[in-house]
Write an enzyme that holds these catalytic residues in place. Structure first.
Site, PDB file in Angstrom:
ATOM      1  CD  GLU A 145      39.930  31.811  30.728  1.00 22.72           C
ATOM      2  OE1 GLU A 145      40.848  31.297  30.244  1.00 22.72           O
ATOM      3  OE2 GLU A 145      39.687  32.297  31.812  1.00 22.72           O
ATOM      4  CG  PHE A 199      41.259  36.272  31.018  1.00 25.78           C
ATOM      5  CD1 PHE A 199      42.287  37.016  30.497  1.00 25.78           C
ATOM      6  CD2 PHE A 199      40.742  36.466  32.351  1.00 25.78           C
ATOM      7  CE1 PHE A 199      43.089  37.779  31.333  1.00 25.78           C
ATOM      8  CE2 PHE A 199      41.592  37.248  33.237  1.00 25.78           C
ATOM      9  CZ  PHE A 199      42.654  38.013  32.563  1.00 25.78           C
ATOM     10  CG  HIS A 206      35.396  40.288  37.530  1.00 24.82           C
ATOM     11  ND1 HIS A 206      34.919  39.289  37.620  1.00 24.82           N
ATOM     12  CD2 HIS A 206      35.928  40.543  38.814  1.00 24.82           C
ATOM     13  CE1 HIS A 206      34.908  38.624  38.873  1.00 24.82           C
ATOM     14  NE2 HIS A 206      35.659  39.509  39.626  1.00 24.82           N
ATOM     15  CD  GLN A 211      43.797  40.322  35.368  1.00 27.61           C
ATOM     16  OE1 GLN A 211      44.628  40.318  34.436  1.00 27.61           O
ATOM     17  NE2 GLN A 211      43.490  39.050  35.986  1.00 27.61           N
ATOM     18  NE  ARG A 229      35.361  43.629  41.561  1.00 27.04           N
ATOM     19  CZ  ARG A 229      36.595  43.136  42.027  1.00 27.04           C
ATOM     20  NH1 ARG A 229      36.863  42.182  42.524  1.00 27.04           N
ATOM     21  NH2 ARG A 229      37.679  44.189  42.393  1.00 27.04           N
TER      22      ARG A 229
END
Lengths: 312, 284
Positions: free
Chosen positions: A53, A78, A104, A116, A162
């Site tokens: 990233e 990220f 996400h 995450q 999502r």
């Protein structure tokens, strides 16, 4: 029922057909709905940067300096946290044209767990001078925002989830701009400012509140920075109280932005329905939404409380 | 390289060094040794290699120089001024409130600065993006990156080095100023970067090692880089002397690398540089 992620995928394809300077970069995303439409039609303008990233953001800056409109996509966790230095140094300080797309976000990474999931991204991006922050609440608005973001002369952060969510009525394109918002329900009892998936919870809450005699005004604050200040203040003058609902940590998000606006321009009671300064954990997104108190029930409860303290 | 050309470059480099001493002295800022080590590399690039138009700094077809060794920006600024991008008087406002020349390069403020700078380890990635945009536009753009050896400790450098090899562009040449020092002491004593040649080679780069103060070798390295197979980026590892040209700086007698020159030492350094050329005058 469809996600803001797939809405953006469609919008990026449309924008890519209109403008040949849009270049898609992603950090090895396999989520077909956001990447595939553009990358299949424009492979020469798509770059898979691998799981790097930081490099992706710097490369995006180089492309922008070369006259392109880079659209850099990765998990919001990220993209915004790992690459914060690169975003600040190479995009925000020089004010380069670039679109950063965090996927996400919120609790929507679900079973993947706390690392995450991302409930600090809006706080990080809002803190950067010159960075615009947009959080669409349904497929059509997300699709339309892809074009708006690509046409903006500075850096834009777009936050996508999502979760499969319903479309909210027919999109009034004239309302869709950076710094804009849209009033979805009009009322004089309580102002409910919401963004992302929480707009849907706010609409459910408004239906319940109306049965209790409190007419809620629901504002979809899809532009968190700049905030649709005049729209919000006009509503606060009518209602005299406010609830803010967001799928983000209570620190640094829409709640703080609206509370600060109210405090300086028209002080009224403001309550926030948000993640109460905690990290997430594994679970389905809807389970997590219940567990962390991000539903219409909390909005109804807070609305009743601020209504009883309203200042008009 | 003809002797006359070499002498011309040496004379330019000497004047740049003097300006660097004045800038760091007047602004009471550090990193003098790091500035002086990189001077000859960028003088060679700006005078003999880069296709640029100082009177038209945003000329779209220009080559780009990505100056990643941000802390040595006085050297870059002195070169840009002497090359005609802006008035030399600007140098004396370096780091002051409202100045064109900020403590770290900002491309939107300073003509001739091609990229944003500040936080290190981003040069190769910026160069990659510039090359990708040129490739989409079918432009014959060459990109030169100048970085420090301490910067090789930063992880993002290697993410971008990997990307550069994947991109497969021979139009990227990265000079690493191998002066061997970083703020806290010698690079190798703090966090080992060697073997640098093998590291770049393992990442798919072509590598050449040169003396970073020898214009003939710098000329050869650019020719070698630009005549390569076309699909590999090149790294030129330029061995340099920190503080080059000033005895107390070369010997590391200034205290820490971030330590500024006081007035006396600034005057002493300028006298030493002037005597080395036999040229007098040229005050700030």
């Amino acid at each position: 029922m469809r996600s803001t992620l797939s809405g953006f995928g469609e919008g990026l394809l449309i924008t890519g057909r209109e403008r040949n300077d849009v270049v898609l970069l992603h950090a090895d995303m396999v989520d077909a709905e956001v990447i595939a439409p553009f990358s299949l039609e424009f492979p020469e303008r798509t770059i898979n940067c691998g799981v790097s990233e930081q490099d992706m953001v710097i490369t995006a800056a180089g492309l922008s300096l070369g006259g392109k409109i880079p659209v850099a996509v990765s998990y919001s966790a990220f993209l915004t946290a790992r690459s914060f230095d690169q975003i600040r140094t190479c995009l925000a300080i020089p004010g380069l044209q670039a679109v950063l797309v965090g996927t996400h976000s919120g609790l929507s990474a679900g079973e993947e767990g706390a690392t995450q999931q991302m409930n600090q991204d809006v706080a990080l991006m809002r803190s950067l001078p010159g960075m615009s922050v947009m959080v669409p609440s349904d497929y059509p608005s997300s699709s339309f925002m892809a074009g708006i973001a690509c046409g903006h002369p500075g850096p834009v952060y777009l936050r996508l989830g999502r979760d499969e969510i319903p479309d909210i009525g027919i999109l009034d394109e004239s309302e869709m701009r950076i710094g804009g918002g849209r009033a979805l329900a009009e009322g004089d009892g309580v102002t409910i400012c919401a963004c992302g998936i929480m707009v849907h919870e706010a609409m459910k809450a408004a239906a319940i509140l109306s049965q209790q005699g409190i007419n809620a005004e629901v504002i979809d604050c899809f532009s968190l920075k700049p905030l649709p200040s005049q729209l919000i203040l006009a509503s606060l003058r009518r209602t005299g109280c406010c609830v803010v609902a967001e799928e983000h940590n209570i620190i640094g998000g829409l709640g703080e932005a609206v509370a600060a606006l109210s405090a300086s321009e028209n002080p009224v009671p403001v309550r926030c329905v948000a993640v109460s300064d905690r990290y997430g954990q594994s679970g389905t997104p809807s389970e997590l939404q219940e567990y962390y108190g991000l539903t219409f029930r909390e909005i109804v409860g807070e609305s009743a409380q601020v209504w009883s303290m309203r200042r008009r | 390289m003809k002797a006359s050309v070499r002498h011309e470059l040496e004379s330019v480099a000497l004047e740049v060094r003097k300006d660097v001493v004045r800038m760091t002295g007047l602004s009471r800022s550090g990193h003098l040794r790091s500035c002086l080590s990189v001077v000859d590399i960028i003088v060679y690039l700006y005078w003999k290699v880069l296709r640029i138009r100082p009177e038209e700094p945003h000329w779209p077809e220009r080559d780009r120089l990505v100056f990643s060794k941000n802390h040595a920006c006085p050297a870059l600024y002195a070169v840009l001024a002497r090359r005609g991008f802006f008035e030399r008087e600007e140098l004396w406002n370096y780091r002051r409130l409202g100045a064109m020349l900020q403590g770290r390069p900002e491309h939107f403020r300073t003509p001739g600065v091609d990229v944003p700078g500040g936080s290190g380890g981003m040069g190769i990635g910026l160069a990659n993006g510039l090359l990708m945009s040129a490739r989409i536009d079918r432009l014959d753009r060459r990109v030169f990156c100048v970085m420090g050896d301490g910067e090789l400790q930063m992880g993002s450098v290697w993410e971008s080095a990997m990307q550069a090899a994947s991109l497969g562009s021979g139009a990227l040449t990265t000079f690493v100023d191998m002066n061997g020092i970083q703020t806290g002491g010698s690079v190798e004593s703090i966090k080992r970067i060697e073997p640098v040649r093998k590291k770049f080679e393992a990442f798919g780069w072509r590598v050449m090692e040169v003396d970073g103060h020898d214009f003939r070798q710098l000329e050869k390295s650019v020719a070698w880089s630009l005549s390569g197979p076309g699909d590999s980026p090149s790294a030129v590892l330029a061995k340099t002397v920190p503080g080059k040209g000033i005895t107390i700086a070369e010997k590391g007698l200034l205290g820490s690398p971030a330590c500024p020159l006081d007035r006396d030492r600034m005057e002493q350094a300028l006298r030493e540089l002037e005597s080395s050329s036999g040229v007098k005058g040229g005050g700030a």
